[in-house]
Design a protein around this motif. Sequence first.
Motif, PDB file in Angstrom:
ATOM      1  N   HIS A  77     104.259  59.068  31.042  1.00 64.83           N
ATOM      2  CA  HIS A  77     103.787  58.977  29.657  1.00 64.83           C
ATOM      3  C   HIS A  77     102.302  59.335  29.590  1.00 64.83           C
ATOM      4  O   HIS A  77     101.512  58.886  30.422  1.00 64.83           O
ATOM      5  CB  HIS A  77     104.002  57.563  29.103  1.00 64.83           C
ATOM      6  CG  HIS A  77     103.946  57.497  27.615  1.00 64.83           C
ATOM      7  ND1 HIS A  77     102.769  57.599  26.903  1.00 64.83           N
ATOM      8  CD2 HIS A  77     104.928  57.362  26.681  1.00 64.83           C
ATOM      9  CE1 HIS A  77     103.021  57.511  25.611  1.00 64.83           C
ATOM     10  NE2 HIS A  77     104.332  57.370  25.444  1.00 64.83           N
ATOM     11  N   LEU A  89     104.929  51.414  23.026  1.00 59.84           N
ATOM     12  CA  LEU A  89     104.987  51.679  24.470  1.00 59.84           C
ATOM     13  C   LEU A  89     104.841  50.382  25.264  1.00 59.84           C
ATOM     14  O   LEU A  89     105.570  50.146  26.243  1.00 59.84           O
ATOM     15  CB  LEU A  89     103.886  52.670  24.854  1.00 59.84           C
ATOM     16  CG  LEU A  89     103.736  53.021  26.335  1.00 59.84           C
ATOM     17  CD1 LEU A  89     104.994  53.690  26.872  1.00 59.84           C
ATOM     18  CD2 LEU A  89     102.525  53.927  26.541  1.00 59.84           C
ATOM     19  N   GLU A 102     109.545  56.807  33.397  1.00 62.69           N
ATOM     20  CA  GLU A 102     109.158  57.093  32.011  1.00 62.69           C
ATOM     21  C   GLU A 102     107.758  56.583  31.696  1.00 62.69           C
ATOM     22  O   GLU A 102     107.055  57.139  30.850  1.00 62.69           O
ATOM     23  CB  GLU A 102     110.174  56.535  31.022  1.00 62.69           C
ATOM     24  CG  GLU A 102     110.202  55.026  30.902  1.00 62.69           C
ATOM     25  CD  GLU A 102     111.116  54.567  29.757  1.00 62.69           C
ATOM     26  OE1 GLU A 102     110.583  54.245  28.673  1.00 62.69           O
ATOM     27  OE2 GLU A 102     112.345  54.524  29.965  1.00 62.69           O
TER      28      GLU A 102
END
Length: 408
Positions: free
Chosen positions: A355, A397, A351
């Motif tokens: 990104h 994030l 992930e």
Amino acid sequence: MTDKNPDKGYVALLGWSLNAIDAVDRFDRRYVVVAPPWAEDYCTQNDIPFVPWDFDRLNERSHELAHQLDDMGVDVAIPIFEETVEWAGAVNAVLMKNPRLLGQSMLFRDKSLMKRRAQLGGIRVGVFEEAHDRGDVIRFLKRVNQTLLKLDGDPNDPIHFKAFDKSGTAGHRVIRTPEDVDNIPDEEFPALLESHLDGWEFAVEAWIKDGKIQFLNISEYVTLGYSVFVPATPELEAHRERITEEIEKLIEVFDIDFGFIHPEYFLTSDNKLYFGEVAYRPPGFNALELIERAYGFNGYQGLVLAFDPKTTQEELDAFFPTEVVDAKGHAGCFGVYPRRRVVSRLEVPEETANHPYFEFHELADPREQKVAKRSAFGTHWGLAYFFGDNAHDLRDLLKRQEDLDYYV
């Protein structure tokens, strides 16, 4: 190598940093690197001007280095690491014929002296004390919690234990119980004890010339010791005017005429700013590299301008952009530390890798499978870098990375 301007200052970089050397090599000032003898072969092979020196301890030989650089025509010494700040003060006291610079550098190196100087100057600080042994730590922990009217059985409010002269999170422990005190090695004393401040912790990077701020960046911590990004969120940047006033107060109290400072602050829930500490050298977590990614100027070259006595205001105005509005986006990094006790390989989380804000990492496969227990804040194994348009998305994030395994 860029052509060097003989009418500008000749600078000495104290400490070893390839990023700093590369930046100064591409700049228009003459320079020399002062670093331990093990760097000599590399410098010889790459045509880097070099003076060997061991920065093991400040002693009477500091004058020897100062006079050696003076004989070479060097105008100013620039500290690259925490351990060279005092050396730079000692050298510049000779080069600039200003003995005050040595005493000033000692304030920047001793967290206890630093706090007292700030307090004497009317800067808001938390409660602090020196500790010479574990008994001092226990007493401070008890007094702080008695003051907070804690009852028997209530969990203690934490206190902070910090090495006097180490940078960043090195030697920084959070103490909540007497058992935490037992885990402090003898060699970490004496140290500084501080009360805990709840609030928004952030750092500032300020380039200073003639006692004036030339550029001020606010670095927002997501989690201390893990992640940071620049510029800060609009909510923190909204306090820029107040923060600038605090930095100007710091410049006055510490009598700073030139150079670069990296102070840390807390913005508490009652909207008060508390001074944490200040360093007179580039910050960790590659903050200057993050600033360059966001703004486009090289912070190490900015250091040279801020230190060089021959720099003009016109040069400074042309070099530094306008804070916040000239940023191309937000740049951040995350310090990776294994979450598992046994690891076999590096594997960037899918992930994260997918990104759009993820750019690259500086991580390597583990040399050992067993992960040492993290002492205090510990030392990260490398950095992962991110860049994007939205400060809140980047902040979330970076926070998310704390729950992901990079080493499996």
